[in-house]
Design a protein around this motif. Structure first.
Motif, mmCIF file in Angstrom:
data_model
loop_
_atom_site.group_PDB
_atom_site.id
_atom_site.type_symbol
_atom_site.label_atom_id
_atom_site.label_comp_id
_atom_site.label_asym_id
_atom_site.label_seq_id
_atom_site.Cartn_x
_atom_site.Cartn_y
_atom_site.Cartn_z
ATOM 1 N N ARG A 149 17.192 -4.972 7.324
ATOM 2 C CA ARG A 149 18.145 -4.799 6.233
ATOM 3 C C ARG A 149 18.012 -3.395 5.633
ATOM 4 N N THR A 150 18.962 -2.545 5.905
ATOM 5 C CA THR A 150 18.923 -1.185 5.388
ATOM 6 C C THR A 150 19.096 -1.152 3.870
ATOM 7 N N ASP A 151 19.918 -2.063 3.339
ATOM 8 C CA ASP A 151 20.160 -2.033 1.895
ATOM 9 C C ASP A 151 18.893 -2.354 1.109
ATOM 10 N N THR A 154 16.312 0.527 1.442
ATOM 11 C CA THR A 154 16.731 1.652 0.600
ATOM 12 C C THR A 154 16.448 1.365 -0.871
ATOM 13 N N ASP A 180 16.406 -8.268 -5.942
ATOM 14 C CA ASP A 180 17.495 -8.394 -4.962
ATOM 15 C C ASP A 180 17.057 -9.123 -3.694
ATOM 16 N N GLY A 261 21.456 -13.520 5.395
ATOM 17 C CA GLY A 261 20.677 -12.760 4.427
ATOM 18 C C GLY A 261 19.329 -13.333 4.094
ATOM 19 N N VAL A 285 25.586 -9.551 5.845
ATOM 20 C CA VAL A 285 24.833 -8.340 6.195
ATOM 21 C C VAL A 285 25.691 -7.256 6.838
ATOM 22 N N GLY A 287 27.389 -4.049 7.546
ATOM 23 C CA GLY A 287 27.184 -2.737 6.951
ATOM 24 C C GLY A 287 25.862 -2.577 6.234
ATOM 25 N N LYS A 288 24.996 -3.573 6.325
ATOM 26 C CA LYS A 288 23.727 -3.543 5.596
ATOM 27 C C LYS A 288 22.519 -3.699 6.514
ATOM 28 N N PHE A 289 22.699 -3.456 7.798
ATOM 29 C CA PHE A 289 21.574 -3.616 8.713
ATOM 30 C C PHE A 289 21.614 -2.526 9.783
#
Length: 421
Positions: A149-151, A154, A180, A261, A285, A287-289
């Motif tokens: 999970r990039t979000d 980050t 989160d 998620g 997910v 755009g978030k991985f």
């Protein structure tokens, strides 16, 4: 001297007759006409068969859809071979079946000069060989990838994915402390008692420098390196790094958990990238991985090599058409289309470097690294018995029924007995 004799006994017992599975020479490929393809159900394969039939009306291919699950498919192919039935012509085989099928003369030796093998990734081609002869040609490959999970990374101030298991654990501790990350678990792979457990367990063992069976065919599980690998897997499940429900995970259960998620890190195959990028009611997910090579103990780890090969049944008719069909199905052009339609990992090295393909499929560089550095599962005629023993012993260790040390000592005895008989 006793150790040397033991090694010689194992090597002798692993050997099949020198001519096992040998083709009947050029005459085997001179007959043309209708053939069948025995394969698991997959929309992409159905589409390719329809494409071939449109282009080759005089050499029609009938798709025989086998039950779901590789074990069931293998069993049907074996039953067909044991009765010497010509019902199956071309076999879509898991890449690890080659030794068993060739040694029992269930598949035909193939002429190497009929395929552009030098353009393919060497490891994928080697999985189609037995005793230095070619019995199957790869039409897809695969390697394990680390989805993350990039979000969430980050949000925790982490810029790069982990390259070691220790790093992965530290990143989990940091990320899962965030508000989160509520309801998110650290890591999962495939841990149900099936082939996926063999894959995941051997990746941990291989990453520690151990091997289940060495290159000479000798079991080597009762070693400090194998213990290091299995210990980490067992410890992670015991301390919750791997969530409790992951002991029931096959590929699909893990995929569902990741796209919902519920996982920070997830080990899976390339197919997950497309499905995790496709909008759905349960997918949170998009755009978030991203993906990275699997971690190891001192740096990037090693994947278990996956993929499928095509072989020709010894008992099938019209083997000339079967050879032509395999040449077409394993061609670079068809593999490019399979990548686009079904995220099937190609076996041609050049496809991983095409700028347009990399732009469309950002995971390709990581996947190529995974495949290039992958270690195959043990290549042995008794592979079904070998993998069953691995699954049983590892599952017992993960669930606390036994210790890692006892599981590996027991596995050493299991494998020695299997390979000697």
């Amino acid at each position: 001297m006793a150790a040397l004799i033991a090694v010689l006994v194992v090597l002798t017992s692993c050997s099949a007759p020198p001519e096992a599975g040998r083709a009947d020479g050029p005459a085997a490929f001179t007959e043309f006409g209708p053939i069948t393809l025995a394969s698991g159900k997959e929309p992409m394969i159905t589409a390719r068969v329809a494409q071939w039939n449109q282009q080759h009306p005089d050499e029609h291919v009938t798709l025989i859809e086998l039950p779901r699950g590789s074990d069931n498919q293998r069993q049907q192919m074996i039953q067909n071979a044991n009765t010497k039935s010509d019902a199956f012509t071309v076999l879509n085989m898991d890449c690890v079946w080659t030794a068993e099928f060739a040694a029992h003369r269930w598949v035909q030796e193939l002429p190497e000069g009929s395929f552009p093998l030098r353009d393919m990734i060497r490891q994928t081609v080697d999985m189609g060989r037995y005793r230095e002869r070619l019995y199957a040609v790869p039409w897809s490959s695969d390697g394990g990838l680390l989805y993350y999970r990039t979000d969430l990374l980050t949000a925790a101030g982490i810029r790069t994915p982990p390259t070691t298991y220790a790093e992965l654990k530290r990143q989990c501790d940091t990320v899962l402390a965030l508000p989160d990350a509520k309801g998110v678990a650290c890591y999962a792979g495939q841990f149900d008692e099936y082939e996926g457990l063999t894959v995941n367990a051997t990746e941990f063992i291989n990453a520690a420098g151990g091997r289940v069976i060495d290159r000479s065919g000798v079991p080597t599980t009762d070693t400090p390196e194998a213990r290091t690998g299995l210990d980490l897997l067992v410890d992670w499940y015991a301390d919750g790094t791997i969530p409790r429900n992951a002991i029931t995970f096959k590929e699909e259960q893990g995929r569902q958990a990741f796209v919902a998620g519920k996982l920070l890190f997830h080990r899976n195959w390339a197919y997950l990238y497309n499905t995790a990028s496709t909008p759905s009611r349960t997918n949170v997910v998009i755009g978030k991985f991203a993906v990275a090579p699997l971690p190891g103990f001192t740096g990037p780890g090693t994947s278990t090599l996956g993929g499928h090969n095509l072989g020709i049944s010894t008992f099938g008719k019209n083997k000339g058409t079967a050879l032509r069909f395999i040449q077409w199905f394993t061609s670079e052009d068809i593999q490019r289309r399979n990548l686009a339609d079904a995220a099937e990992a190609p076996t041609y090295a050049a496809l991983y470097g095409e700028p347009e393909l990399v732009r469309r499929y950002p995971y390709l560089p990581a996947l190529e690294q995974s495949i290039q550095q992958a270690i195959p599962r043990p290549s042995t005629v008794r592979y079904p018995d070998v993998t069953a023993a691995i699954q049983s012993r590892v599952y017992a260790a993960m669930t606390g029924a036994t210790t890692s040390e006892d599981a590996l000592a027991g596995l050493q005895k299991d494998l020695t007995h299997i390979l000697e008989n």
